[in-house]
Every structure is written in structure tokens, then in C-alpha cells.
Design an enzyme around this catalytic site. Structure first.
Site, PDB file in Angstrom:
ATOM      1  N   PRO A 247      38.051  60.728  26.243  1.00 12.58           N
ATOM      2  CA  PRO A 247      37.537  60.533  24.888  1.00 12.58           C
ATOM      3  C   PRO A 247      36.159  61.187  24.734  1.00 12.58           C
ATOM      4  CG  PRO A 247      37.387  58.496  26.174  1.00 12.58           C
ATOM      5  CD  PRO A 247      38.116  59.481  27.024  1.00 12.58           C
TER       6      PRO A 247
ATOM      7  N   SER B 117      33.234  64.014  29.317  1.00  9.84           N
ATOM      8  CA  SER B 117      34.139  64.990  28.686  1.00  9.84           C
ATOM      9  C   SER B 117      33.440  66.335  28.494  1.00  9.84           C
ATOM     10  CB  SER B 117      34.648  64.464  27.341  1.00  9.84           C
ATOM     11  OG  SER B 117      33.572  64.109  26.517  1.00  9.84           O
ATOM     12  N   SER B 118      32.190  66.292  28.092  1.00  7.75           N
ATOM     13  CA  SER B 118      31.472  67.534  27.806  1.00  7.75           C
ATOM     14  C   SER B 118      31.291  68.370  29.080  1.00  7.75           C
ATOM     15  CB  SER B 118      30.138  67.171  27.154  1.00  7.75           C
ATOM     16  OG  SER B 118      29.164  68.111  27.415  1.00  7.75           O
ATOM     17  N   ALA B 119      30.884  67.730  30.174  1.00  9.70           N
ATOM     18  CA  ALA B 119      30.684  68.461  31.434  1.00  9.70           C
ATOM     19  C   ALA B 119      32.014  68.958  31.983  1.00  9.70           C
ATOM     20  CB  ALA B 119      29.983  67.569  32.449  1.00  9.70           C
TER      21      ALA B 119
ATOM     22  N   ASP C 169      26.657  64.857  35.701  1.00 13.30           N
ATOM     23  CA  ASP C 169      27.981  64.956  35.067  1.00 13.30           C
ATOM     24  C   ASP C 169      28.687  66.241  35.500  1.00 13.30           C
ATOM     25  OD1 ASP C 169      27.036  62.747  33.772  1.00 13.30           O
ATOM     26  OD2 ASP C 169      27.559  63.423  31.761  1.00 13.30           O
TER      27      ASP C 169
END
Ligand code: MEV
Length: 318
Positions: A92, A99-101, A151
Site C-alpha cells: 500500500p 513502497s516508495s523505496a 528503506d
């Protein structure tokens, strides 16, 4: 090669989020779920990225964070020639699960593979992986302002590790596997916002924030020992303490607190927010069960986990 693929994992931060930005250690673990990217060479620019239903163009002055982050990732030297990227993420967005990394590392890996078109020698692998992390860091700076790099490191290598900005990752060998439940508030949060919130508290009252960071540093040190010793009860207590310090830094919310409380009453040994806070997810430590011969009783552990998940499902936010 006309197109190449890259993959990366999501992560949970077990201990030490936010303090890690200030140089303290933190503990993270990779997740099975993550992101995947397919990168295709284009005859001419600009480079494009399709994610879900939307497509962005790599542009350093784009109005979209994604467009700027994509551009920053491609521009790290040596710059990637024009490409089209199809990316997918099974985490999510804004959930604190990296999620971004994971997206950044999967895109950077696929782009590096395309740019070097299979011509590298094994001794170059470390240099390429360092460049993948540098590309992910450039992307993360657009979204997060001042990322510690934990991350992106988790996305790139998975496993469970202790991390500091200065020393990077050092793997931890758990005496027993940790079983965690991950629960979502359903509300995405911005790591940039919570990192900036603590930065402004730090600017106003550095001594007070340093006290919290020092408390987290000692929690992390004890958590490494508890993981290595397999002392799950101590580990759970340390999660609860870490959560207390994070709420003192105002990055918890009433929903996160509720999910932690529900997990504890449903038998979790400890619970805390994971990642940036301000929304996103909590993690809860499932009590280990052993058979009389000392082996793990996975069926009983699954029942314990189900009780925690049921308690969350019963709550308004889950
Ligand atoms: C976010 O997953 C972790 C934070 O510590 C930010 C960072 O380390 O970059 C909140």
C-alpha cells in the site's frame, strides 16, 4: 537487450524509525511482497514511467513528485538513456511498508541491467548495487526530504538487519523466527511530513528530542540482543517502549494507538507503529509456540496471529 526486469522487497521497521535519521541504529526486515519493474529502451526521450493507471514523464521540474523522483533516479551518473518503465507495487502506498523505496530499487536495478546490457564482470556487482542505492536515494530525497537509506537498503537486500547511516546494514541472526502481524489504519501517511515534524521539534528543543533519540538508541541495542537470544517477551516489551517514545514525538495517532492496544489485548507480546507513522501501519509480535520436543508449533502460532488479525478486523479502522 531491449528490455530488462528488476525486483525489490518492501520492509517493516522493527525498531528505531525516525531516530535512524539522526544517526542512531534501527532494525528492519524485508517483506516477501514488493515491487517489480520492466524497463524498455526507447529510441529517443523523454523517459516515461507507468505505475497503475498513470504515466509520468521524467522531468526535473515536473509538478508531480513521481516525475521528479523518476528523473532524479535516471540522472545519477552515469545517466540512463531514454527508457519506458512499467512498474508494479504490491504494497500500500504511504503504508510505511517501503513502497516508495521498493519501486525505486526495482526501477534502478532494471535500468542498470539495461544500461550495462549483460557486459559486466562479477567484480562490478558491488559497484552496480551501490549505484542502485544511490539512484534510490535520489528518488527518496524527492519524496522524503532526508531519508536515512534504511528503506532502500531493505528493498535491495531483504533479510533482517541493523542499520546506521554511517555503517549501513549489518545482518542479525535471530535465534528464533519472528512472527509478526501487520495491520493498516487504512490511512496513507507521508514520511516527509512526520520526518519534518520531528525536525522542527528538534530545531526548537534539541535537548528534548535528543532524549527521545537516546531512549530509542538503547531500545534498539537491547532489541538486537533479544532477537539474537530469542527472548520474545523482552522483544515485545521493547516494541511497546519504542511505541511510547514515538508517541512522545507526536508521530503516533489515535488509530495507531488503538490498533496497538487491540493487538496487545488479543495476545500480542508487543505492538508499535512501523515506518514514518502519522497513519500507515502497525506491527504486532505473535507469541511463539513450541511443542514438547522444542520444535515450533506453527499451527498454534497461526491461531495466535488470527486472533490479532480478528481483533483488528473488528475495529472500525483496520
Ligand atoms: C521510514 O520508513 C523510516 C524513517 O526513519 C525515515 C528514514 O529513515 O528515512 C521514518
Amino acid at each position: 537487450q531491449a528490455s530488462t526486469e528488476g525486483a525489490a522487497s518492501g520492509k517493516v521497521i522493527l525498531f528505531g524509525e525516525h531516530a535512524v535519521v539522526y544517526g542512531s541504529p534501527a532494525i528492519a526486515a524485508g517483506l516477501d511482497r514488493g515491487a517489480r519493474a520492466v524497463v524498455t529502451r526507447q529510441p529517443s526521450g523523454p523517459s516515461t514511467l507507468r505505475l497503475g493507471d498513470g504515466t509520468v514523464v521524467a522531468d526535473a521540474s515536473s509538478a508531480s513528485d513521481l516525475g521528479r523522483a523518476f528523473s532524479a533516479l535516471l540522472e545519477v551518473a552515469p545517466a540512463i538513456p531514454p527508457v519506458h518503465v512499467e512498474a508494479r507495487c504490491d504494497l500500500p502506498p504511504g503504508g510505511g511498508l517501503g513502497s516508495s523505496a521498493a519501486l525505486a530499487v526495482s526501477i534502478a536495478r532494471a535500468a542498470e541491467a539495461l544500461a550495462r546490457s549483460g557486459e559486466t564482470r562479477p567484480e562490478e556487482d558491488a559497484a552496480i548495487e551501490a549505484r542502485v542505492l544511490a539512484r534510490a536515494a535520489a528518488w527518496e530525497r524527492i519524496f522524503h526530504g532526508n531519508p536515512s537509506g534504511i528503506d532502500a537498503t531493505a528493498a535491495a537486500q531483504g533479510g533482517i538487519f541493523r542499520f546506521t547511516r554511517a555503517e549501513g546494514a549489518r545482518p542479525i541472526t535471530p535465534r528464533h523466527d519472528l512472527v509478526l502481524c501487520v495491520g493498516s489504519t487504512g490511512h496513507p501517511s507521508s514520511t516527509r511530513t512526520t520526518v519534518e515534524l520531528i525536525a522542527s521539534q528538534h530545531a526548537k528543543d534539541p535537548v528534548l528530542v535528543k532524549r527521545s533519540i537516546d531512549a530509542i538508541t538503547s531500545i534498539v541495542g537491547n532489541a538486537v540482543l533479544a532477537i539474537e537470544a530469542g527472548d520474545m517477551r523482552a522483544l515485545g516489551d521493547l516494541m511497546n517502549m519504542n511505541q511510547l517514545v514515538l508517541s512522545g514525538l507526536f508521530v503516533s495517532t489515535s488509530e495507531l494507538e488503538e490498533l496497538c492496544a487491540l493487538a496487545r489485548s488479543a495476545g500480542a507480546l508487543g505492538a508499535k507503529l512501523t515506518g514514518g507513522g502519522g497513519g500507515g501501519c502497525v506491527i504486532a509480535l505473535v507469541p511463539p509456540s513450541f511443542r514438547s520436543d522444542g520444535t515450533r508449533d506453527e499451527a498454534r502460532e497461526a491461531e495466535s496471529a488470527a486472533r490479532i488479525l480478528d481483533a483488528w478486523r473488528g475495529a472500525e479502522s483496520h
